[in-house]
Design a protein around this motif. Structure first.
Motif, PDB file in Angstrom:
ATOM      1  N   ALA A  42      13.669   8.033  62.644  1.00 44.89           N
ATOM      2  CA  ALA A  42      13.911   7.297  61.404  1.00 44.89           C
ATOM      3  C   ALA A  42      15.155   6.435  61.555  1.00 44.89           C
ATOM      4  O   ALA A  42      16.221   6.932  61.919  1.00 44.89           O
ATOM      5  N   GLY A  43      15.011   5.152  61.296  1.00 45.41           N
ATOM      6  CA  GLY A  43      16.145   4.249  61.427  1.00 45.41           C
ATOM      7  C   GLY A  43      16.565   4.058  62.869  1.00 45.41           C
ATOM      8  O   GLY A  43      17.628   3.517  63.133  1.00 45.41           O
ATOM      9  N   LYS A  56       6.390   2.383  59.585  1.00 41.86           N
ATOM     10  CA  LYS A  56       6.639   2.674  58.172  1.00 41.86           C
ATOM     11  C   LYS A  56       8.135   2.969  57.956  1.00 41.86           C
ATOM     12  O   LYS A  56       8.760   2.439  57.045  1.00 41.86           O
ATOM     13  N   LEU A  57       8.706   3.794  58.850  1.00 36.28           N
ATOM     14  CA  LEU A  57      10.115   4.137  58.683  1.00 36.28           C
ATOM     15  C   LEU A  57      11.014   2.947  59.001  1.00 36.28           C
ATOM     16  O   LEU A  57      12.056   2.763  58.378  1.00 36.28           O
ATOM     17  N   ASP A  71      11.082   0.928  55.933  1.00 37.27           N
ATOM     18  CA  ASP A  71      11.928   1.504  54.886  1.00 37.27           C
ATOM     19  C   ASP A  71      13.406   1.308  55.204  1.00 37.27           C
ATOM     20  O   ASP A  71      14.205   1.021  54.312  1.00 37.27           O
ATOM     21  N   ALA A  72      13.757   1.467  56.477  1.00 34.08           N
ATOM     22  CA  ALA A  72      15.161   1.275  56.863  1.00 34.08           C
ATOM     23  C   ALA A  72      15.603  -0.133  56.519  1.00 34.08           C
ATOM     24  O   ALA A  72      16.726  -0.371  56.064  1.00 34.08           O
ATOM     25  N   LEU A 125      15.212  -0.528  52.319  1.00 34.94           N
ATOM     26  CA  LEU A 125      16.120   0.276  51.503  1.00 34.94           C
ATOM     27  C   LEU A 125      17.573   0.056  51.885  1.00 34.94           C
ATOM     28  O   LEU A 125      18.457   0.056  51.039  1.00 34.94           O
ATOM     29  N   PHE A 126      17.823  -0.071  53.180  1.00 32.26           N
ATOM     30  CA  PHE A 126      19.220  -0.089  53.625  1.00 32.26           C
ATOM     31  C   PHE A 126      19.608  -1.397  54.318  1.00 32.26           C
ATOM     32  O   PHE A 126      20.736  -1.542  54.764  1.00 32.26           O
ATOM     33  N   LEU A 184      22.060   4.388  61.432  1.00 26.88           N
ATOM     34  CA  LEU A 184      21.766   4.404  59.995  1.00 26.88           C
ATOM     35  C   LEU A 184      21.994   5.758  59.333  1.00 26.88           C
ATOM     36  O   LEU A 184      22.681   5.852  58.321  1.00 26.88           O
ATOM     37  N   PHE A 219      16.010   9.429  44.480  1.00 25.19           N
ATOM     38  CA  PHE A 219      15.231  10.624  44.794  1.00 25.19           C
ATOM     39  C   PHE A 219      15.959  11.905  44.409  1.00 25.19           C
ATOM     40  O   PHE A 219      15.382  12.986  44.387  1.00 25.19           O
ATOM     41  N   ILE A 220      17.269  11.810  44.082  1.00 26.60           N
ATOM     42  CA  ILE A 220      18.000  13.011  43.714  1.00 26.60           C
ATOM     43  C   ILE A 220      17.771  13.283  42.233  1.00 26.60           C
ATOM     44  O   ILE A 220      17.904  12.379  41.409  1.00 26.60           O
TER      45      ILE A 220
END
Lengths: 325, 54
Positions: A264-265, A289-290, A293-294, A297-298, A311, A323-324
């Motif tokens: 991821a990232g 996909k990841l 998202d990286a 989102l970031f 990351l 998500f929290i």
């Protein structure tokens, strides 16, 4: 790009006092395969090739380098490894530098502008049962393929690897010497991931269940990945045992989620995992996909800047936290 | 990101939830757990990737 330039540059690199050996491609002994070449004396640079068949990443070999047992022995040997890197390989190197997996001083990077590699499966389907080593060159959007003395011309689109069509950095992003012209960077696009996301949950579940049932857990995807270089791997750990050895859908699913999430990232999208998979699993779908998202989102694009922080080791107060609970 | 990945591979994202609760926040802890169990009971069990009994 001209092969002579690459050979000259390789010879020059090997002539340096601090370079131990060079990793490049040489002609394979069978069909459409190429082999990695480890060249020490500079007379051997004539073995080097660079053709559309060179579809493997050589970065893994840098990480497999064994250190000599004692520091005094290490100091006696020159320390640098010269490596022939395409666009995706250079991004992998960048990420390793980012993570301090390998020091920059250890590498001498000969960047090669890459116009895409041939998909082994596609060309073997097109020309089955080829045992003699074949030669391929690229010319005006066509591949000129020399098989057993016969010359075929095939449009590039038909044989080009699917991932190479999505490649955004055909020119290496980090290099000591660049061979070939600088090619334009292509924009960020993840259309096929978006399309898959739009499917209902049950359909996605059914798709992946069907795919993961096929996995034989050979771990080739892990072994070939230039970024999987941990010496302790959670897949083999027995205390705690994260996943069982049995090959069934539930364990396979767990394995693939662990593998993907460790990237991821990080995944730079070279597609080595998918290339070596004996069961043709669409692993890059998870990785991309990841990566998407990286980016979304970031705003993080892995392997494009060696000075960036990895990351998942950084925190910013602006990071999304919805998500929290 | 893990949540997004699970969602992508067909797992209901409601199954993975995260919250920060300090040791002194007993009431919040109870609320969070009650909330999650209630939601999970509504979704029902996940049978897709059951581990085979050995």
């Amino acid at each position: 790009m001209s092969i002579q330039k690459l050979k000259d540059e390789a010879a020059r690199a090997l002539g340096r006092k601090d370079v131990k050996y060079l990793i490049g491609y040489k002609k394979g002994s069978y069909g459409f395969r190429v082999s990695p070449a480890f060249i020490e004396p500079k007379e051997d640079v004539d073995q080097l090739i660079m053709s559309p068949l060179c579809n493997m990443s050589l970065v893994k070999y840098v990480m497999m380098e064994e250190a000599l047992p004692s520091l005094t022995e290490q100091a006696k040997k020159p320390s640098k490894i010269a490596i022939v890197a395409r666009g995706c390989d250079s991004r992998a190197i960048n990420l390793l530098l980012e993570e301090k997996g390998v020091p920059r001083e250890k590498l001498y990077i000969i960047g090669v502008s890459c116009t895409g590699a041939i998909d082994q499966r596609k060309i073997e389907a097109r020309f089955p049962q080829v045992t003699e080593p074949a030669e391929v060159t690229e010319e005006n959007g066509n591949y000129i393929i020399n098989v057993n003395g016969q010359v075929h011309t095939v449009p590039k689109e038909e044989l080009l690897a699917d991932l190479c069509k999505l490649c955004r950095y055909p020119t290496p992003v980090i290099y000591d010497k660049l061979i070939g012209d600088k090619l334009p960077t292509k924009p960020f696009h993840y259309d096929e991931i978006k399309a898959f996301e739009a499917l209902p949950l049950e359909e996605r579940l059914a798709f992946w269940q069907q795919q993961f049932t096929k996995c034989v857990r050979c771990y080739a995807c892990r072994n070939v990945c230039p970024l999987c270089y941990s010496t302790i791997c959670s897949l083999e750990s027995l205390t705690p045992q994260w996943l069982r050895r049995s090959v069934d859908t539930s364990e396979n699913f767990m394995f693939q989620i662990i593998r993907t999430f460790h990237l991821a990232g990080r995944c730079i999208g070279c597609g080595e995992c998918e290339r070596v998979c004996p069961m043709n699993l669409p692993l890059m779908k998870l990785n991309r996909k990841l990566a998407q998202d990286a980016k979304l989102l970031f705003g993080y694009d892995s392997g494009t800047d060696p000075k960036a922080k990895p990351l998942l080791t950084t925190f910013h107060s602006e990071d999304p936290q919805d998500f929290i609970l | 990101m893990l949540r997004k990945l699970l969602e992508f591979s067909g797992i209901n994202p409601q199954r993975l939830q995260m919250s920060w609760v300090s040791a002194s926040e007993g009431k919040k802890f109870a609320d969070v757990i009650t909330g999650i169990t209630k939601e999970l009971k509504e979704i029902g069990p996940q049978n897709a990737y059951l581990r085979e009994a050995v």
